[in-house]
Design a protein around this motif. Structure first.
Motif, PDB file in Angstrom:
ATOM      1  N   LEU A  11      28.677 -29.211   7.183  1.00  0.00           N
ATOM      2  CA  LEU A  11      28.164 -30.070   6.016  1.00  0.00           C
ATOM      3  C   LEU A  11      26.817 -29.768   5.929  1.00  0.00           C
ATOM      4  CD1 LEU A  11      30.101 -33.543   6.602  1.00  0.00           C
ATOM      5  CD2 LEU A  11      30.058 -32.071   4.654  1.00  0.00           C
ATOM      6  N   ALA A  12      26.623 -29.108   4.598  1.00  0.00           N
ATOM      7  CA  ALA A  12      25.162 -28.767   4.448  1.00  0.00           C
ATOM      8  C   ALA A  12      24.469 -29.801   3.698  1.00  0.00           C
ATOM      9  CB  ALA A  12      24.940 -27.482   3.444  1.00  0.00           C
ATOM     10  N   VAL A  13      25.193 -30.445   2.768  1.00  0.00           N
ATOM     11  CA  VAL A  13      24.702 -31.804   1.850  1.00  0.00           C
ATOM     12  C   VAL A  13      25.899 -32.838   2.280  1.00  0.00           C
ATOM     13  CG1 VAL A  13      24.264 -32.496  -0.289  1.00  0.00           C
ATOM     14  CG2 VAL A  13      23.398 -30.202   0.369  1.00  0.00           C
TER      15      VAL A  13
ATOM     16  N   MET B  83      15.271 -35.199   3.589  1.00  0.00           N
ATOM     17  CA  MET B  83      16.477 -34.875   4.134  1.00  0.00           C
ATOM     18  C   MET B  83      16.553 -34.523   5.534  1.00  0.00           C
ATOM     19  SD  MET B  83      18.269 -32.570   1.173  1.00  0.00           S
ATOM     20  CE  MET B  83      19.986 -32.771   1.751  1.00  0.00           C
ATOM     21  N   GLU B  84      17.663 -34.965   6.154  1.00  0.00           N
ATOM     22  CA  GLU B  84      17.752 -34.715   7.633  1.00  0.00           C
ATOM     23  C   GLU B  84      19.386 -34.487   7.798  1.00  0.00           C
ATOM     24  OE1 GLU B  84      15.850 -34.760  10.263  1.00  0.00           O
ATOM     25  OE2 GLU B  84      14.121 -35.441   9.763  1.00  0.00           O
ATOM     26  N   LEU B  85      19.835 -33.236   8.330  1.00  0.00           N
ATOM     27  CA  LEU B  85      21.184 -32.979   8.625  1.00  0.00           C
ATOM     28  C   LEU B  85      22.201 -33.190   7.350  1.00  0.00           C
ATOM     29  CD1 LEU B  85      21.136 -34.225  12.208  1.00  0.00           C
ATOM     30  CD2 LEU B  85      20.951 -31.956  11.721  1.00  0.00           C
ATOM     31  N   GLY B  86      21.525 -32.775   6.263  1.00  0.00           N
ATOM     32  CA  GLY B  86      22.358 -32.983   5.026  1.00  0.00           C
ATOM     33  C   GLY B  86      22.352 -34.356   4.413  1.00  0.00           C
ATOM     34  N   PHE B  87      21.687 -35.511   5.162  1.00  0.00           N
ATOM     35  CA  PHE B  87      21.633 -36.723   4.425  1.00  0.00           C
ATOM     36  C   PHE B  87      20.340 -36.424   3.653  1.00  0.00           C
ATOM     37  CE2 PHE B  87      24.667 -37.399   7.808  1.00  0.00           C
ATOM     38  CZ  PHE B  87      25.767 -37.985   7.184  1.00  0.00           C
ATOM     39  N   LEU B  88      20.531 -37.581   2.615  1.00  0.00           N
ATOM     40  CA  LEU B  88      19.085 -37.893   1.864  1.00  0.00           C
ATOM     41  C   LEU B  88      18.711 -39.390   2.560  1.00  0.00           C
ATOM     42  CD1 LEU B  88      17.032 -37.095  -0.181  1.00  0.00           C
ATOM     43  CD2 LEU B  88      18.400 -38.768  -1.884  1.00  0.00           C
TER      44      LEU B  88
END
Length: 317
Positions: free
Chosen positions: A21-23, A213-218
């Motif tokens: 999961l990139a985003v 952003m961190e690990l796909g999360f905003l």
């Protein structure tokens, strides 16, 4: 109904590559005319997010709206896509062309007609300070000049939204400063600018809002002012002509002083202070009343890089 004043709005925006999961479910809102800075470690999903905003990558799920219109990668809303400028971090330049011919080639791809095309080329060359290099081969330009040329190519068609992915990567301080000044000019004419960068000092000078952003999360998306107010701790640099031990003993009496660090070569302390301006003024008054010879006393705030590192540790814990 998407609010018309938003330049960018996303809903549940997600991109998955196989099992990665990139985003992940990004909800992003950016108002018109903002300079929005996106920061995060490598692999956080920044480039993937920008590619989706540029219609260079399809979302797995979710929606993107640009100035109120939904953005799709198919043949719909072509006019909207023509108003987006996208500068990826690895865009090649054609080394054997000269500067003018390179820009003229892209201007023709954007269907700019003469005499407007010629005027526009002159305008962007002047903006990026390359007018004197118009007949120079691209392979003779410095890295900073090549990057400014790439920016000129990106804004030829006068976009309303500019997407920049690591535009100052590898540039020296002077080249970064020149690039920053160009971005400031573009903002004054009303362009919305979305920029990712690892050079946080540049973003701190440019941006009105930031996203982290961190690990796909905003994990954060807010105005720069709000971020500083919530997460940047005030610090006070105090320098004395006397001995530091006496200064430290007096600081222990102030409830707003949390901790301090030595700046030994300057006979100074960097003090973490939780009070407001009035309370810092009271601290200075108390130090002087105690007979401590203060030669320097000024307040600073933790910078964007420190905030980012603190947030990273918070997410990891």
């Amino acid at each position: 109904m998407i609010e018309q004043e938003l330049a960018i709005s996303t809903s549940n925006l997600t991109k998955q590559f196989d099992r990665h999961l990139a985003v992940n479910q990004v909800e992003l809102q950016i108002e018109k005319g903002e300079v929005y800075g996106l920061i995060g470690p490598n692999g956080a999903g920044k480039t993937t997010l920008i590619r989706m905003l540029a219609a260079a990558e399809d979302p797995t799920i979710g929606e993107i709206y640009i100035y109120g219109d939904r953005l799709l990668r198919n043949d719909s809303n072509t006019r909207l896509k023509q108003r987006i400028g996208y500068l990826p971090d690895d865009f090649p330049v054609y080394e054997d062309l000269n500067v003018w011919d390179y820009l003229d080639y892209f201007a023709r791809l954007y269907y700019l007609k003469s005499p407007h095309r010629r005027r526009r080329l002159q305008e962007v060359l002047e903006l990026v300070q390359l007018t004197s290099k118009r007949t120079s081969k691209i392979n003779t330009l410095s890295r900073g000049m090549k990057q400014r040329l790439s920016l000129a190519r990106t804004i030829l068609h006068d976009p309303i939204l500019l997407l920049l992915d690591e535009p100052v990567s590898g540039l020296d301080p002077i080249a970064r400063m020149q690039f920053r000044e160009i971005i400031k000019v573009l903002q004054t004419v009303g362009m919305t600018i979305f920029i990712s960068s690892h050079v946080l000092s540049d973003l701190a000078q440019l941006c009105t809002s930031v996203g982290i952003m961190e690990l796909g999360f905003l994990v954060e998306s807010t105005s720069l002012q709000d971020l500083y107010q919530r997460l940047s701790q005030q610090q006070i640099i105090i320098k004395t002509l006397g001995d530091l031990e006496t200064l430290q003993q007096e600081l222990k009496h102030n409830s707003y002083v949390e901790e301090w660090q030595f700046i030994s070569e300057e006979n100074s302390l960097k003090v973490n202070f939780s009070g407001n301006d009035q309370e810092s003024a009271e601290l200075l008054k108390a130090l002087i009343t105690a007979g401590i010879p203060i030669s320097e006393f000024h307040c600073i705030q933790e910078d964007l890089e420190t905030i980012f590192l603190k947030l990273g540790h918070k997410q990891a814990s």
